[in-house]
Design a protein around this motif. Structure first.
Motif, PDB file in Angstrom:
ATOM      1  N   GLU A  74       7.116  -4.153  -8.185  1.00 51.53           N
ATOM      2  CA  GLU A  74       8.256  -3.390  -8.692  1.00 51.53           C
ATOM      3  C   GLU A  74       7.741  -2.186  -9.466  1.00 51.53           C
ATOM      4  N   LEU A  75       8.383  -1.051  -9.247  1.00 50.08           N
ATOM      5  CA  LEU A  75       7.966   0.190  -9.888  1.00 50.08           C
ATOM      6  C   LEU A  75       9.109   0.784 -10.688  1.00 50.08           C
ATOM      7  N   SER A  76       8.747   1.533 -11.726  1.00 54.02           N
ATOM      8  CA  SER A  76       9.767   2.278 -12.460  1.00 54.02           C
ATOM      9  C   SER A  76      10.267   3.402 -11.566  1.00 54.02           C
ATOM     10  N   ASP A  77      11.384   4.008 -11.922  1.00 56.10           N
ATOM     11  CA  ASP A  77      11.939   5.094 -11.105  1.00 56.10           C
ATOM     12  C   ASP A  77      10.944   6.235 -10.938  1.00 56.10           C
ATOM     13  N   GLU A  78      10.238   6.584 -12.020  1.00 55.42           N
ATOM     14  CA  GLU A  78       9.264   7.674 -11.977  1.00 55.42           C
ATOM     15  C   GLU A  78       8.090   7.331 -11.056  1.00 55.42           C
ATOM     16  N   ASP A  79       7.580   6.105 -11.181  1.00 53.65           N
ATOM     17  CA  ASP A  79       6.463   5.682 -10.334  1.00 53.65           C
ATOM     18  C   ASP A  79       6.890   5.546  -8.876  1.00 53.65           C
ATOM     19  N   ALA A  80       8.094   5.068  -8.639  1.00 50.19           N
ATOM     20  CA  ALA A  80       8.598   4.927  -7.273  1.00 50.19           C
ATOM     21  C   ALA A  80       8.705   6.298  -6.609  1.00 50.19           C
ATOM     22  N   GLU A  81       9.112   7.292  -7.369  1.00 45.86           N
ATOM     23  CA  GLU A  81       9.210   8.657  -6.835  1.00 45.86           C
ATOM     24  C   GLU A  81       7.823   9.192  -6.470  1.00 45.86           C
ATOM     25  N   LYS A  82       6.833   8.926  -7.323  1.00 40.37           N
ATOM     26  CA  LYS A  82       5.461   9.367  -7.045  1.00 40.37           C
ATOM     27  C   LYS A  82       4.900   8.679  -5.802  1.00 40.37           C
ATOM     28  N   VAL A  83       5.122   7.381  -5.692  1.00 44.79           N
ATOM     29  CA  VAL A  83       4.628   6.625  -4.541  1.00 44.79           C
ATOM     30  C   VAL A  83       5.306   7.129  -3.265  1.00 44.79           C
ATOM     31  N   GLN A  84       6.610   7.383  -3.333  1.00 45.95           N
ATOM     32  CA  GLN A  84       7.324   7.871  -2.154  1.00 45.95           C
ATOM     33  C   GLN A  84       6.797   9.234  -1.709  1.00 45.95           C
ATOM     34  N   LYS A  85       6.489  10.107  -2.654  1.00 43.56           N
ATOM     35  CA  LYS A  85       5.918  11.415  -2.317  1.00 43.56           C
ATOM     36  C   LYS A  85       4.555  11.251  -1.646  1.00 43.56           C
ATOM     37  N   MET A  86       3.745  10.315  -2.160  1.00 40.24           N
ATOM     38  CA  MET A  86       2.438  10.069  -1.570  1.00 40.24           C
ATOM     39  C   MET A  86       2.581   9.500  -0.149  1.00 40.24           C
ATOM     40  N   LEU A  87       3.495   8.554   0.043  1.00 41.34           N
ATOM     41  CA  LEU A  87       3.722   7.970   1.366  1.00 41.34           C
ATOM     42  C   LEU A  87       4.214   9.015   2.358  1.00 41.34           C
ATOM     43  N   ASP A  88       5.094   9.909   1.900  1.00 43.72           N
ATOM     44  CA  ASP A  88       5.579  10.993   2.762  1.00 43.72           C
ATOM     45  C   ASP A  88       4.442  11.924   3.159  1.00 43.72           C
ATOM     46  N   ALA A  89       3.558  12.235   2.202  1.00 37.93           N
ATOM     47  CA  ALA A  89       2.422  13.110   2.501  1.00 37.93           C
ATOM     48  C   ALA A  89       1.480  12.456   3.503  1.00 37.93           C
ATOM     49  N   LEU A  90       1.223  11.171   3.330  1.00 38.96           N
ATOM     50  CA  LEU A  90       0.366  10.452   4.274  1.00 38.96           C
ATOM     51  C   LEU A  90       1.014  10.391   5.664  1.00 38.96           C
ATOM     52  N   ASP A  91       2.306  10.201   5.691  1.00 39.88           N
ATOM     53  CA  ASP A  91       3.034  10.127   6.957  1.00 39.88           C
ATOM     54  C   ASP A  91       2.994  11.462   7.698  1.00 39.88           C
ATOM     55  N   ASP A  92       2.990  12.557   6.961  1.00 41.37           N
ATOM     56  CA  ASP A  92       2.947  13.891   7.565  1.00 41.37           C
ATOM     57  C   ASP A  92       1.561  14.256   8.093  1.00 41.37           C
ATOM     58  N   CYS A  93       0.538  13.547   7.660  1.00 37.20           N
ATOM     59  CA  CYS A  93      -0.838  13.837   8.080  1.00 37.20           C
ATOM     60  C   CYS A  93      -1.073  13.291   9.490  1.00 37.20           C
ATOM     61  N   ASP A  94      -1.498  14.148  10.402  1.00 39.96           N
ATOM     62  CA  ASP A  94      -1.704  13.753  11.798  1.00 39.96           C
ATOM     63  C   ASP A  94      -2.853  12.751  11.966  1.00 39.96           C
ATOM     64  N   ASP A  95      -3.802  12.738  11.063  1.00 39.23           N
ATOM     65  CA  ASP A  95      -4.950  11.843  11.176  1.00 39.23           C
ATOM     66  C   ASP A  95      -4.635  10.410  10.738  1.00 39.23           C
ATOM     67  N   VAL A  96      -3.528  10.211  10.040  1.00 40.24           N
ATOM     68  CA  VAL A  96      -3.152   8.889   9.552  1.00 40.24           C
ATOM     69  C   VAL A  96      -2.303   8.196  10.617  1.00 40.24           C
ATOM     70  N   GLN A  97      -2.745   7.001  11.024  1.00 41.06           N
ATOM     71  CA  GLN A  97      -2.024   6.271  12.065  1.00 41.06           C
ATOM     72  C   GLN A  97      -0.969   5.337  11.490  1.00 41.06           C
ATOM     73  N   ASP A  98      -1.296   4.576  10.463  1.00 38.84           N
ATOM     74  CA  ASP A  98      -0.378   3.618   9.855  1.00 38.84           C
ATOM     75  C   ASP A  98      -0.537   3.648   8.350  1.00 38.84           C
ATOM     76  N   VAL A  99       0.574   3.429   7.647  1.00 35.80           N
ATOM     77  CA  VAL A  99       0.558   3.340   6.194  1.00 35.80           C
ATOM     78  C   VAL A  99       1.309   2.073   5.808  1.00 35.80           C
ATOM     79  N   TYR A 100       0.708   1.243   4.970  1.00 32.30           N
ATOM     80  CA  TYR A 100       1.320   0.001   4.511  1.00 32.30           C
ATOM     81  C   TYR A 100       1.413   0.044   2.997  1.00 32.30           C
ATOM     82  N   THR A 101       2.468  -0.538   2.444  1.00 37.31           N
ATOM     83  CA  THR A 101       2.618  -0.594   0.998  1.00 37.31           C
ATOM     84  C   THR A 101       3.328  -1.881   0.603  1.00 37.31           C
ATOM     85  N   ASN A 102       3.059  -2.336  -0.605  1.00 45.13           N
ATOM     86  CA  ASN A 102       3.796  -3.467  -1.141  1.00 45.13           C
ATOM     87  C   ASN A 102       4.717  -3.011  -2.268  1.00 45.13           C
ATOM     88  N   ALA A 103       4.914  -1.693  -2.382  1.00 47.60           N
ATOM     89  CA  ALA A 103       5.798  -1.145  -3.407  1.00 47.60           C
ATOM     90  C   ALA A 103       7.242  -1.462  -3.041  1.00 47.60           C
TER      91      ALA A 103
END
Length: 111
Positions: A74-103
Motif C-alpha cells: 500500500e502506498l500513500s497518494d504521493e508515492d502512488a503517483e510517483k510509482v505510476q509515473k515511473m511505470l508509465d515511463a517504463l511502459d513507454d520505453c521500447d526496450d522494456v518488454q514487461d513491467v511487474y509491480t506489487n504496488a
C-alpha cells in the motif's frame, strides 16, 4: 509465476462446471466477477488446464503465464503517483518488454 485464464461470462458456462473442469486439470483457484471468471494455475499445470478448457469447448478470452505478487504494497497518494509515473515511463520505453509491480495503485476513474 502463475498461469492466468480469463473466461467471459458470455460463454454461458456455469461456475460449478468451470470449477470442476479447471480444478480437475490442476488449476489452483477460480475467481468470479460480473464480467466472467479468472482461472489461476501453476505454470506446470498451464498446458493441462488449457487442454481441458479446449476439450470442453470453453472459449478463453485471454491466457498467459505472468508474474503475480504474493503481497501488495500500500502506498500513500504521493508515492502512488510517483510509482505510476515511473511505470508509465517504463511502459513507454521500447526496450522494456514487461513491467511487474506489487504496488496497490488506485484505479484511475477520471478517464
Amino acid at each position: 509465476q502463475k498461469g492466468i485464464f480469463a473466461v467471459s461470462a458470455e460463454t454461458g458456462v456455469s461456475e460449478d462446471d468451470l470449477m470442476m473442469i479447471a480444478l480437475d486439470a490442476g488449476a489452483e483457484d477460480i475467481k468470479s466477477s460480473e464480467d466472467g471468471f479468472e482461472i489461476i494455475t501453476d505454470p506446470a499445470a498451464y498446458d493441462d488446464v488449457e487442454k481441458a478448457l479446449a476439450d470442453n469447448n470453453i472459449e478463453v478470452a485471454m491466457s498467459e503465464i505472468t508474474m503475480v505478487p504474493d503481497t501488495m504494497a500500500e502506498l500513500s497518494d504521493e508515492d502512488a503517483e510517483k510509482v505510476q509515473k515511473m511505470l508509465d515511463a517504463l511502459d513507454d520505453c521500447d526496450d522494456v518488454q514487461d513491467v511487474y509491480t506489487n504496488a496497490d495503485l488506485p484505479e484511475d476513474d477520471e478517464e
